[in-house]
Design a protein around this motif. Structure first.
Motif, PDB file in Angstrom:
ATOM      1  N   HIS A   1     -89.430  73.915  14.781  1.00  0.00           N
ATOM      2  CA  HIS A   1     -89.976  73.803  13.485  1.00  0.00           C
ATOM      3  C   HIS A   1     -90.835  73.501  12.251  1.00  0.00           C
ATOM      4  CE1 HIS A   1     -86.000  70.798  13.567  1.00  0.00           C
ATOM      5  NE2 HIS A   1     -86.729  70.830  14.891  1.00  0.00           N
ATOM      6  N   ALA A   2     -91.130  74.378  12.925  1.00  0.00           N
ATOM      7  CA  ALA A   2     -92.904  75.326  12.501  1.00  0.00           C
ATOM      8  C   ALA A   2     -92.321  76.353  11.673  1.00  0.00           C
ATOM      9  CB  ALA A   2     -93.716  75.843  13.206  1.00  0.00           C
ATOM     10  N   THR A   3     -92.509  77.150  10.326  1.00  0.00           N
ATOM     11  CA  THR A   3     -92.548  78.185   9.682  1.00  0.00           C
ATOM     12  C   THR A   3     -93.055  79.319  10.227  1.00  0.00           C
ATOM     13  OG1 THR A   3     -93.878  77.583   8.250  1.00  0.00           O
ATOM     14  CG2 THR A   3     -92.309  76.548   7.482  1.00  0.00           C
ATOM     15  N   ASN A   4     -92.501  80.173  10.065  1.00  0.00           N
ATOM     16  CA  ASN A   4     -92.917  81.550  10.618  1.00  0.00           C
ATOM     17  C   ASN A   4     -94.774  82.419  10.265  1.00  0.00           C
ATOM     18  OD1 ASN A   4     -90.950  82.768  11.697  1.00  0.00           O
ATOM     19  ND2 ASN A   4     -89.752  83.468   9.574  1.00  0.00           N
ATOM     20  N   GLU A   5     -94.837  81.095   8.998  1.00  0.00           N
ATOM     21  CA  GLU A   5     -96.310  81.711   8.356  1.00  0.00           C
ATOM     22  C   GLU A   5     -97.133  80.690   8.839  1.00  0.00           C
ATOM     23  OE1 GLU A   5     -93.425  80.527   6.544  1.00  0.00           O
ATOM     24  OE2 GLU A   5     -93.205  83.079   5.790  1.00  0.00           O
ATOM     25  N   GLU A   6     -96.838  79.159   9.607  1.00  0.00           N
ATOM     26  CA  GLU A   6     -96.915  78.380  10.632  1.00  0.00           C
ATOM     27  C   GLU A   6     -97.612  78.920  11.433  1.00  0.00           C
ATOM     28  OE1 GLU A   6     -95.784  74.592   7.926  1.00  0.00           O
ATOM     29  OE2 GLU A   6     -95.343  75.041  10.208  1.00  0.00           O
ATOM     30  N   LEU A   7     -96.300  79.493  12.488  1.00  0.00           N
ATOM     31  CA  LEU A   7     -97.184  80.438  13.373  1.00  0.00           C
ATOM     32  C   LEU A   7     -97.457  81.352  13.566  1.00  0.00           C
ATOM     33  CD1 LEU A   7     -92.845  80.474  15.045  1.00  0.00           C
ATOM     34  CD2 LEU A   7     -95.019  78.998  15.694  1.00  0.00           C
ATOM     35  N   TYR A   8     -97.253  82.386  12.691  1.00  0.00           N
ATOM     36  CA  TYR A   8     -98.559  83.220  12.673  1.00  0.00           C
ATOM     37  C   TYR A   8     -99.823  82.697  11.721  1.00  0.00           C
ATOM     38  CZ  TYR A   8    -100.615  87.256   9.911  1.00  0.00           C
ATOM     39  OH  TYR A   8    -101.080  88.273   9.820  1.00  0.00           O
ATOM     40  N   LEU A   9    -100.151  81.324  11.127  1.00  0.00           N
ATOM     41  CA  LEU A   9    -101.673  81.068  11.495  1.00  0.00           C
ATOM     42  C   LEU A   9    -102.163  80.267  12.746  1.00  0.00           C
ATOM     43  CD1 LEU A   9    -102.593  80.057   7.475  1.00  0.00           C
ATOM     44  CD2 LEU A   9    -102.851  81.914   8.227  1.00  0.00           C
TER      45      LEU A   9
ATOM     46  N   ALA B   1    -105.786  77.725   8.121  1.00  0.00           N
ATOM     47  CA  ALA B   1    -106.504  77.738   7.038  1.00  0.00           C
ATOM     48  C   ALA B   1    -108.142  77.412   7.077  1.00  0.00           C
ATOM     49  CB  ALA B   1    -105.949  78.735   5.775  1.00  0.00           C
ATOM     50  N   SER B   2    -108.040  76.150   7.526  1.00  0.00           N
ATOM     51  CA  SER B   2    -109.389  75.024   6.638  1.00  0.00           C
ATOM     52  C   SER B   2    -110.279  75.231   8.691  1.00  0.00           C
ATOM     53  CB  SER B   2    -109.510  73.970   6.635  1.00  0.00           C
ATOM     54  OG  SER B   2    -109.309  73.660   5.531  1.00  0.00           O
ATOM     55  N   LEU B   3    -108.642  74.946   9.833  1.00  0.00           N
ATOM     56  CA  LEU B   3    -109.777  75.086  11.044  1.00  0.00           C
ATOM     57  C   LEU B   3    -110.343  76.414  11.020  1.00  0.00           C
ATOM     58  CD1 LEU B   3    -106.729  73.420  12.626  1.00  0.00           C
ATOM     59  CD2 LEU B   3    -108.980  72.393  11.932  1.00  0.00           C
TER      60      LEU B   3
ATOM     61  N   HIS C   1    -105.804  83.715   2.194  1.00  0.00           N
ATOM     62  CA  HIS C   1    -104.095  83.639   2.149  1.00  0.00           C
ATOM     63  C   HIS C   1    -103.676  82.184   2.744  1.00  0.00           C
ATOM     64  CE1 HIS C   1    -103.819  85.995   5.571  1.00  0.00           C
ATOM     65  NE2 HIS C   1    -103.991  86.578   5.137  1.00  0.00           N
ATOM     66  N   ALA C   2    -103.294  80.843   2.209  1.00  0.00           N
ATOM     67  CA  ALA C   2    -102.881  79.953   2.849  1.00  0.00           C
ATOM     68  C   ALA C   2    -101.851  79.520   1.920  1.00  0.00           C
ATOM     69  CB  ALA C   2    -104.235  78.132   2.461  1.00  0.00           C
ATOM     70  N   ALA C   3    -101.342  79.703   1.174  1.00  0.00           N
ATOM     71  CA  ALA C   3    -100.218  80.034   0.416  1.00  0.00           C
ATOM     72  C   ALA C   3     -99.051  81.091   1.307  1.00  0.00           C
ATOM     73  CB  ALA C   3    -100.239  80.505  -1.342  1.00  0.00           C
ATOM     74  N   ALA C   4     -97.908  80.029   1.544  1.00  0.00           N
ATOM     75  CA  ALA C   4     -96.621  80.833   2.528  1.00  0.00           C
ATOM     76  C   ALA C   4     -96.066  82.427   1.626  1.00  0.00           C
ATOM     77  CB  ALA C   4     -95.218  80.177   2.182  1.00  0.00           C
TER      78      ALA C   4
ATOM     79  N   ASP D   1     -96.233  88.163   2.399  1.00  0.00           N
ATOM     80  CA  ASP D   1     -96.075  89.435   2.301  1.00  0.00           C
ATOM     81  C   ASP D   1     -96.967  90.159   3.498  1.00  0.00           C
ATOM     82  OD1 ASP D   1     -94.892  88.826   0.111  1.00  0.00           O
ATOM     83  OD2 ASP D   1     -95.625  88.565  -0.609  1.00  0.00           O
ATOM     84  N   ALA D   2     -98.484  89.809   3.531  1.00  0.00           N
ATOM     85  CA  ALA D   2     -99.228  89.929   4.907  1.00  0.00           C
ATOM     86  C   ALA D   2     -98.190  90.344   6.301  1.00  0.00           C
ATOM     87  CB  ALA D   2    -100.185  88.857   5.191  1.00  0.00           C
ATOM     88  N   MET D   3     -97.450  89.350   6.598  1.00  0.00           N
ATOM     89  CA  MET D   3     -97.158  89.724   7.885  1.00  0.00           C
ATOM     90  C   MET D   3     -95.953  90.567   7.694  1.00  0.00           C
ATOM     91  SD  MET D   3     -95.519  86.505   9.333  1.00  0.00           S
ATOM     92  CE  MET D   3     -94.143  85.335   8.157  1.00  0.00           C
TER      93      MET D   3
END
Ligand SMILES: Cc1cc2nc3c(=O)[nH]c(=O)nc-3n(C[C@H](O)[C@H](O)[C@H](O)COP(=O)(O)O)c2cc1C
Ligand code: SF4
Ligand code: SF4
Ligand code: SF4
Ligand code: FES
Lengths: 418, 543
Positions: free
Chosen positions: B324-332, B489-491, B501-504, B509-511
């Motif tokens: 259920h995690a987004t791709n961005e969450e998986l990436y971080l 990002a905080s961790l 970059h903490a916004a999706a 875009d970085a990915m």
């Protein structure tokens, strides 16, 4: 009694005529089919019917030969000719007579039509209530199979044809050709929007032509006697004869066969014996309930397709309904709209809701609660069904309802609220 | 491309196309009811009448034509606004009101009702009908829908949907003329799993979504375009909400994914979004065995301390995420493990989905049955593409767990039903859990960080067909919850990693600029309808 011009009723008028295959053959039956199978190409048959000027007797009066000509050349899809024997237009009872009295005549015409349009299997769709007609036609078909006039290799010509009798389930709308095709396919009978036309996509999405019983009954004569003999009957654009159904307040209601263009007044007074009990005529509905009513002073006209169209009404199914001076035309209007409201298939908004609304308005007159505004509203609502629906039913109810209020306003005024 | 004119607008058309769809495509509204792009054309309501002034051959058609059923010819000239066309549309509208109850004040469709809208635009505002109307009662016809037949305008969309789209043949026409009515046979109940679509396609308030009935006036709803997370198809949907409460979910047209449809399970899967009782509302830290609420700064400080104490660097650090995690969450999350701890041990439960429903009888186009899959999560493909560790029996995770981890980061509720996994992970000295609702992981965690549901955040998912699609926030999260991307990002910052970059959007875009599944894509390119992945899913290089 005035003399009829007999063509499709020729055998039926012979009191000893049994209507079976032997009797029909004695009158020259199936010689036309023989001629066609042995000596004619399908295109030649189509040309002959075109040249004869034969127009459809089912309602619209469209050129039969032209319609046959719309059928595509033989391809991978089967071709169908469906005989429209649903005959449900109020006041119409000629096809019933033809089917019961001389079933072989129209069936011969139909086999010729099937040959002309490359059909290998076709259907006769008979109104379900006409049990007697269904039995008579089925018996005729059975005889034909037994005598190799149907089935494989008809008369040794190599041409194969099957005919199937299909009884309807009693809906007026299944007389409309595309609703009939739906019904024949086993669905609810609902008129289809066009295009595509049946010649492109009809029964089972295959090329199909629909013809009325009487239309087909004319075909053997055209083949036997020639297109000129047929075209010599009637008037130039309205050739042949017609079986006219005259009913109502008459001395001798019934079916009379006359040439196209015969005077309507003569039909009523000379053939049907005039108004019952010597009463005066009030109104004539000249072409089934779908035709606009004529006033008594409007009936001195030739009875044929073009003349009735010029008179602002139509020949329709040749059902002439005659009303005497005692008739309340509002009651006629109510009976008519009740029929149409009951029979609307309900698909199109204007037809479905309009027939219901107009019925209620007309009933308000019968409750002696009408007024001028209500009359105008009937006229307007009726006019709004014309030209806004899928099938011609919409026009066929809008026109007549407008005609009732426009031609007989004084009858409606008698029912105004006092 | 050939062109025709609709009033003054030249419109290009595909050969064979009819007038109405071409007009709608060009953004011109012609009133209509029975036409639906997903259903067979019947041209029966007659609302879409137009005047064909030139068939393309210099001749017009004297009768008005229904634009839904009339094929366009090159050079054709059509008017939907001529006096005659407007007459046709107006009279049809008037006829429709002959038997309509006009009970808009108590009808849920009011505000989004085609009949109401067209009547408002074309109607005279007066009724000349003072007769008794056709009256039927209302009743429930399925687990999902309610039928109020008085309001039916006999457009037959429901019948065509039932017959041609789901093949259930359980909803059809009865009687004729003004009594024509649409209903189930002998009061049977509809049982298929696509009932909600019936209420969507019904242009009036005749077939109503039972769940939504009498809850809200439609015009009060705000609509957010997002994606259903209930299975791996990812039907495009709108979340409809008011005052921070979700009231319903409706399909959003996407020809590549769900066309006009969605399933009832997805549609009903919103109630939890309004659930505050089981929601993790604030950050929690375990003090003397008990979870206590804490402030965010204090929590981060505490995590920092613990990590130093444990000396996690170099030790076994495990990441567990669900799909259920987004791709961005998986990436971080991947970055957190790699950059912070040099760990590659990011595991997910890999459950391959399959089509769940079969049509009851052969259908010309069984498309709708491909929608529901057995994978009840939105981003399995995303986790797989990102190269996370996963297999259908969780063998690799179980092998890894033979040596108990020192630290575990658990995002969502992965493996939550697996006692063995939970017990093994429980041995870790520090368990950080990012979650939205109470779960068994919360009971084990040392630190609980409240995140956002899919309805509260931005992000992307990759569906079963490798299509990347965006979600966006509809409602506000609980006050003390935090965007998981911000938490991650905080961790990272805590571990001395400068996170900009903490916004999706920025993460995506970085990915997109790195080798990997999203290479070559950008947030804007994904758009509101999503886009197929271009990259072939090589594991991402670390940033
Ligand atoms: C509402 C409606 C009812 C009709 N009913 C009949 C009918 O009962 N019998 C018939 O022959 N034609 C009927 N027609 C006409 C048929 O649609 C069709 O035009 C006809 O059968 C064609 O045959 P024809 O060309 O030989 O006349 C009806 C048409 C409409 C619009
Ligand atoms: S005009 Fe009337 S009968 Fe004909 S299709 Fe429409 S609703 Fe049916
Ligand atoms: S129930 Fe709705 S969709 Fe079905 S025919 Fe009536 S108005 Fe149309
Ligand atoms: S099919 Fe799947 S994605 Fe579509 S609505 Fe249902 S659960 Fe949601
Ligand atoms: S939308 Fe064209 S007739 Fe209904």
């Amino acid at each position: 009694m005035a003399e009829e011009k007999l063509l499709v009723l020729k055998n039926i008028r012979d009191p000893g005529y049994a209507g079976d295959l032997a009797a029909y053959r004695k009158t020259g039956g199936y010689t036309a089919l023989k001629k066609v199978l042995q000596a004619m190409k399908p295109e030649e048959v189509v040309e002959a019917v075109k040249a004869s000027g034969l127009r459809g007797r089912g309602g619209a009066g469209f050129s039969c030969g032209m319609k046959w000509g719309f059928m595509p050349p033989p391809g991978d899809k089967p071709h169908y000719l469906v005989c429209n024997a649903d005959e449900s237009e109020p006041g119409t009872f000629k096809d019933h007579l033809l089917m019961v009295g001389d079933p072989h005549m129209f069936v011969e015409g139909m086999i010729i039509g099937c040959f002309a349009m490359h059909s290998r299997h076709s259907y006769i769709y008979i109104r379900g209530e006409s049990m007697y007609a269904i039995r008579r036609v089925q018996a005729a078909i059975d005889e034909l199979y037994r005598n190799h006039l149907l089935g494989k290799n008809i008369l040794g010509s190599g041409y194969d044809l099957d005919l199937t009798v299909h009884p309807g389930a009693g809906a007026y709308i299944c007389g409309e050709e595309t609703a009939m095709l739906d019904s024949l396919e086993g669905k609810r009978g609902l008129p289809r929007f066009k295009p595509p036309f049946p010649a492109q996509s009809g029964f089972d999405a295959c090329p199909t032509t629909v013809n009325n019983v009487e239309t087909l009954a004319n075909v053997p004569f055209i083949i036997n006697e020639g297109t000129e003999a047929f075209a010599a009957l009637g008037t130039p654009n309205n050739t042949g004869t017609q079986a006219v159904c005259i009913s109502g307040h008459l001395e001798r209601p019934g079916v009379y066969e006359v040439e196209m263009g015969h005077n309507l007044e003569s039909l009523i007074y000379e053939y049907a014996g005039g108004i019952r009990g010597g009463k005066l005529l009030k109104a004539v509905v000249p072409g089934g309930a779908s035709a606009d009513v004529l006033r008594a002073d409007e009936i001195d006209i030739p009875y044929d397709f073009d003349s009735l169209t010029n008179a602002g009404t139509m020949r329709g199914s040749a059902a002439v309904m005659v009303f005497d001076e005692d008739t309340d035309m509002v009651e006629v209007a109510e009976r008519t709209i009740r029929f149409f409201n009951h029979e609307s298939c309900g698909q199109c908004t204007p037809c479905r809701e309009g027939t219901f609304w107009i019925k209620n308005m007309i009933r308000q007159f019968l409750d002696d609660a009408g007024d001028e505004a209500l009359m105008q509203r009937v006229d307007r609502a009726a006019g709004n069904i014309i030209g806004t629906t899928i099938c011609a039913f919409g026009d066929a109810v809008g026109g007549p309802m407008q005609a009732f209020v426009r031609k007989f306003p004084e009858e409606f005024r008698k029912h105004f609220a006092s | 491309m050939p062109t025709f004119h609709l009033d003054d607008t030249p419109i290009e058309f595909e050969p064979g196309e009819n007038i109405l769809p071409a007009a709608l495509r060009a953004g011109i509204e012609i009133p209509h009811y029975c036409y639906h792009p997903g259903l067979q054309v019947t041209a029966q309501c007659r609302q879409c009448l137009v005047e064909v002034t030139d068939m393309g051959n210099g001749h017009g058609i004297p009768k008005l034509q229904t634009s839904c059923s009339t094929p366009i010819a090159d050079g054709m000239k059509v008017s939907a606004t001529s006096e005659k066309a407007v007459w046709g549309q107006t009279v049809v509208n008037e006829f429709l009101l002959v038997n309509h109850p006009l009970d808009c004040p108590i009808c849920d469709q009011a505000g989004e009702c085609d009949l109401q809208n067209f009547a408002f635009k074309y109607g005279s505002g007066q009724s000349e009908m003072d007769y008794e109307k056709r009256v039927y009662g209302w009743r429930e016809v399925g687990s999902f829908i309610v039928l109020e037949r008085n309001r039916c305008i006999q457009c037959s969309r429901c019948e065509r949907f039932s017959r041609d789209i789901v093949g259930s043949h359980d909803f059809g026409s009865f009687l004729r003329s003004h009594e024509l009515t649409f209903d189930t046979f002998e009061d049977a109940q509809i049982t298929h799993k696509f009932q909600g679509n019936l209420s969507d396609i019904c242009p009036v308030g005749c077939i109503m979504n039972r769940d939504w009935r009498f809850k809200k006036r439609a015009w009060m709803l705000n609509k957010t375009r997002t994606v259903c997370p209930t299975c791996s198809t990812g039907c495009n949907v709108t979340i409809e909400h008011h005052d921070n409460r979700v009231f319903r979910i409706k399909p959003r047209e996407n020809p590549e994914v769900n066309r006009w449809w969605m399933c009832d399970e997805g549609r009903l899967n919103y109630t939890y979004l309004n659930n505050r009782r089981d929601r993790i509302l604030e950050p929690l830290a375990r003090v003397k065995g008990e979870l206590r609420s804490a402030r965010w700064e204090a929590i981060y400080q505490a995590i920092g301390h613990r990590l130093q104490e444990i000396g996690a660097q170099g030790g076994q650090v495990l990441g567990l995420v669900d799909t259920h995690a987004t791709n961005e969450e998986l990436y971080l999350m991947r970055q957190l493990l790699r950059e912070g701890f040099g760990s590659e041990a990011l595991h997910f439960p890999y459950r391959l989905g399959a089509q769940q429903e079969q049509p009851p009888r052969p259908l010309a186009d069984p498309f709708i049955f491909t929608l529901i899959t057995t994978d009840k999560s939105p981003n399995t493909a995303g986790a797989l593409k990102a190269g996370l560790i996963g297999d259908s029996d969780d063998k690799r995770l179980k092998a890894a767990l033979k040596a108990p981890p020192k630290v575990a980061f658990v995002m969502g509720t992965p493996f939550v039903d697996d006692d063995g996994v939970r017990q093994a992970v429980a041995k870790a000295e520090l368990i950080v859990h990012i979650g939205t609702f109470r779960s068994a992981w919360m009971e084990l965690a040392d630190v609980v960080l409240p995140g956002y549901t899919y309805a509260e955040k931005w992000g992307t998912f990759v569906n079963k067909a490798d299509r990347v699609q965006r979600i966006q926030p509809a409602i506000k999260p609980p006050e003390d919850a935090e965007d998981p991307l911000r938490i991650l990002a905080s961790l990272l910052e805590l571990l001395g990693n400068e996170q900009s970059h903490a916004a999706a959007r920025e993460v995506f875009d970085a990915m997109g600029q790195q080798a990997g599944p999203f290479q070559g894509l950008s947030w804007d390119a994904v758009g509101e309808l999503g886009t197929p992945l271009i990259g072939n899913g090589a594991p991402q290089a670390s940033a």
